[in-house]
Motif scaffolding. Structure first.
Motif, PDB file in Angstrom:
ATOM      1  N   PHE A  65       0.812  -1.219   0.000  1.00  0.00           N
ATOM      2  CA  PHE A  65       0.000   0.000   0.000  1.00  0.00           C
ATOM      3  C   PHE A  65       0.844   1.268   0.000  1.00  0.00           C
ATOM      4  N   GLY A  66       2.154   1.126   0.080  1.00  0.00           N
ATOM      5  CA  GLY A  66       3.026   2.291   0.054  1.00  0.00           C
ATOM      6  C   GLY A  66       4.275   2.070   0.891  1.00  0.00           C
ATOM      7  N   ASP A  67       5.046   3.132   1.042  1.00  0.00           N
ATOM      8  CA  ASP A  67       6.309   3.085   1.756  1.00  0.00           C
ATOM      9  C   ASP A  67       6.084   2.954   3.261  1.00  0.00           C
ATOM     10  N   VAL A  68       6.409   1.781   3.808  1.00  0.00           N
ATOM     11  CA  VAL A  68       6.278   1.536   5.245  1.00  0.00           C
ATOM     12  C   VAL A  68       7.540   2.045   5.935  1.00  0.00           C
ATOM     13  N   VAL A  69       7.371   3.051   6.792  1.00  0.00           N
ATOM     14  CA  VAL A  69       8.488   3.612   7.540  1.00  0.00           C
ATOM     15  C   VAL A  69       8.888   2.677   8.678  1.00  0.00           C
ATOM     16  N   GLU A  70       7.879   2.130   9.361  1.00  0.00           N
ATOM     17  CA  GLU A  70       8.126   1.222  10.486  1.00  0.00           C
ATOM     18  C   GLU A  70       6.959   0.266  10.626  1.00  0.00           C
ATOM     19  N   ALA A  71       7.265  -0.988  10.914  1.00  0.00           N
ATOM     20  CA  ALA A  71       6.255  -1.994  11.237  1.00  0.00           C
ATOM     21  C   ALA A  71       6.744  -2.696  12.493  1.00  0.00           C
ATOM     22  N   ARG A  72       5.914  -2.677  13.529  1.00  0.00           N
ATOM     23  CA  ARG A  72       6.373  -3.198  14.819  1.00  0.00           C
ATOM     24  C   ARG A  72       5.269  -3.991  15.505  1.00  0.00           C
ATOM     25  N   VAL A  73       5.570  -5.219  15.864  1.00  0.00           N
ATOM     26  CA  VAL A  73       4.678  -6.040  16.669  1.00  0.00           C
ATOM     27  C   VAL A  73       5.088  -5.837  18.119  1.00  0.00           C
ATOM     28  N   ILE A  74       4.125  -5.528  18.974  1.00  0.00           N
ATOM     29  CA  ILE A  74       4.409  -5.276  20.392  1.00  0.00           C
ATOM     30  C   ILE A  74       4.523  -6.613  21.119  1.00  0.00           C
ATOM     31  N   THR A  75       5.609  -6.742  21.880  1.00  0.00           N
ATOM     32  CA  THR A  75       5.861  -7.998  22.588  1.00  0.00           C
ATOM     33  C   THR A  75       5.864  -7.782  24.097  1.00  0.00           C
ATOM     34  N   ASP A  76       5.613  -8.845  24.809  1.00  0.00           N
ATOM     35  CA  ASP A  76       5.656  -8.821  26.269  1.00  0.00           C
ATOM     36  C   ASP A  76       7.102  -8.685  26.708  1.00  0.00           C
ATOM     37  N   ARG A  77       7.375  -7.770  27.625  1.00  0.00           N
ATOM     38  CA  ARG A  77       8.769  -7.517  28.012  1.00  0.00           C
ATOM     39  C   ARG A  77       9.382  -8.678  28.790  1.00  0.00           C
ATOM     40  N   ASP A  78       8.559  -9.488  29.455  1.00  0.00           N
ATOM     41  CA  ASP A  78       9.101 -10.603  30.236  1.00  0.00           C
ATOM     42  C   ASP A  78       9.307 -11.854  29.389  1.00  0.00           C
ATOM     43  N   ARG A  81       7.028 -12.752  23.943  1.00  0.00           N
ATOM     44  CA  ARG A  81       5.944 -13.238  23.085  1.00  0.00           C
ATOM     45  C   ARG A  81       5.078 -12.066  22.615  1.00  0.00           C
ATOM     46  N   SER A  82       4.541 -12.177  21.411  1.00  0.00           N
ATOM     47  CA  SER A  82       3.690 -11.132  20.860  1.00  0.00           C
ATOM     48  C   SER A  82       2.481 -10.906  21.757  1.00  0.00           C
ATOM     49  N   ARG A  83       2.071  -9.638  21.870  1.00  0.00           N
ATOM     50  CA  ARG A  83       0.873  -9.308  22.636  1.00  0.00           C
ATOM     51  C   ARG A  83      -0.364  -9.273  21.749  1.00  0.00           C
ATOM     52  N   GLY A  84      -0.199  -9.571  20.454  1.00  0.00           N
ATOM     53  CA  GLY A  84      -1.342  -9.678  19.554  1.00  0.00           C
ATOM     54  C   GLY A  84      -1.731  -8.383  18.864  1.00  0.00           C
ATOM     55  N   PHE A  85      -0.886  -7.361  18.962  1.00  0.00           N
ATOM     56  CA  PHE A  85      -1.160  -6.121  18.243  1.00  0.00           C
ATOM     57  C   PHE A  85       0.154  -5.465  17.847  1.00  0.00           C
ATOM     58  N   GLY A  86       0.046  -4.506  16.939  1.00  0.00           N
ATOM     59  CA  GLY A  86       1.233  -3.820  16.475  1.00  0.00           C
ATOM     60  C   GLY A  86       0.873  -2.515  15.793  1.00  0.00           C
ATOM     61  N   PHE A  87       1.876  -1.884  15.199  1.00  0.00           N
ATOM     62  CA  PHE A  87       1.700  -0.593  14.529  1.00  0.00           C
ATOM     63  C   PHE A  87       2.432  -0.601  13.207  1.00  0.00           C
ATOM     64  N   VAL A  88       1.832   0.052  12.221  1.00  0.00           N
ATOM     65  CA  VAL A  88       2.475   0.263  10.930  1.00  0.00           C
ATOM     66  C   VAL A  88       2.443   1.753  10.665  1.00  0.00           C
ATOM     67  N   ASN A  89       3.611   2.319  10.361  1.00  0.00           N
ATOM     68  CA  ASN A  89       3.716   3.747  10.101  1.00  0.00           C
ATOM     69  C   ASN A  89       4.117   3.946   8.643  1.00  0.00           C
ATOM     70  N   TYR A  90       3.318   4.743   7.920  1.00  0.00           N
ATOM     71  CA  TYR A  90       3.564   5.014   6.504  1.00  0.00           C
ATOM     72  C   TYR A  90       4.193   6.385   6.318  1.00  0.00           C
ATOM     73  N   SER A  91       4.758   6.584   5.137  1.00  0.00           N
ATOM     74  CA  SER A  91       5.374   7.870   4.826  1.00  0.00           C
ATOM     75  C   SER A  91       4.332   8.924   4.458  1.00  0.00           C
ATOM     76  N   THR A  92       3.157   8.503   3.987  1.00  0.00           N
ATOM     77  CA  THR A  92       2.118   9.466   3.612  1.00  0.00           C
ATOM     78  C   THR A  92       0.763   9.045   4.171  1.00  0.00           C
ATOM     79  N   GLU A  93      -0.113  10.036   4.312  1.00  0.00           N
ATOM     80  CA  GLU A  93      -1.472   9.787   4.783  1.00  0.00           C
ATOM     81  C   GLU A  93      -2.262   8.949   3.793  1.00  0.00           C
ATOM     82  N   GLU A  94      -2.018   9.170   2.500  1.00  0.00           N
ATOM     83  CA  GLU A  94      -2.749   8.438   1.462  1.00  0.00           C
ATOM     84  C   GLU A  94      -2.462   6.944   1.543  1.00  0.00           C
TER      85      GLU A  94
END
Length: 147
Positions: A65-78, A81-94
């Motif tokens: 869908f475009g230029d992904v600046v960052e893709a990160r799955v959130i993990t449990d610090r202990d 293991r994945s916490r089942g959610f994450g974030f994707v940051n794009y270079s543009t709003e479109e």
């Protein structure tokens, strides 16, 4: 001669008009402004991820869908293991808008994912969530606990 002011040509739900000291005032509705800004966000929240999804597979799924600046799955610090959610940051709003429209409710690694605009994280205090300060456990009022 008094100047006449016209309201700004914006969505009326973003501000309210009131009188103070006999003068017409405009007040921006903070929540509506945040929602308007959020609609222009480049950061997406991805929920319902499979525990097998890692940063690279999340990036691969959203890179069409475009230029992904960052893709990160959130993990449990202990456990790491994945916490089942994450974030994707794009270079543009479109790019973010098209990814949200196309991927919300779709299957990724065997799970239907939820995609929405990421909310800003609320500031945290250092009192463990207790608005009154530190924690006082035990019985009684603390004034005369038998000491």
């Amino acid at each position: 001669m008094e100047k006449e002011y016209e309201p700004l040509p914006l969505n009326p739900s973003l501000f309210s008009v009131y009188f103070a000291n006999g003068i017409l005032q405009q007040s921006w509705n903070r929540v509506s402004m945040i929602n308007a800004i959020r609609c222009m966000s480049t950061k997406l929240f991805i929920g319902g991820l499979s525990y097998g999804t890692d940063d690279q597979s999340l990036r691969d799924a959203f890179s069409s869908f475009g230029d992904v600046v960052e893709a990160r799955v959130i993990t449990d610090r202990d456990t790491g293991r994945s916490r089942g959610f994450g974030f994707v940051n794009y270079s543009t709003e479109e790019c973010a808008n098209s990814a949200l429209s196309a991927m919300d409710g779709q299957e990724l690694n065997g799970r239907n994912i939820r995609v929405s605009y990421a909310n800003e994280r609320q500031p945290r205090n250092n009192f463990g969530g207790n608005p009154g300060g530190g924690f006082r456990g035990g019985f009684g009022d603390g004034a005369n606990d038998g000491y």
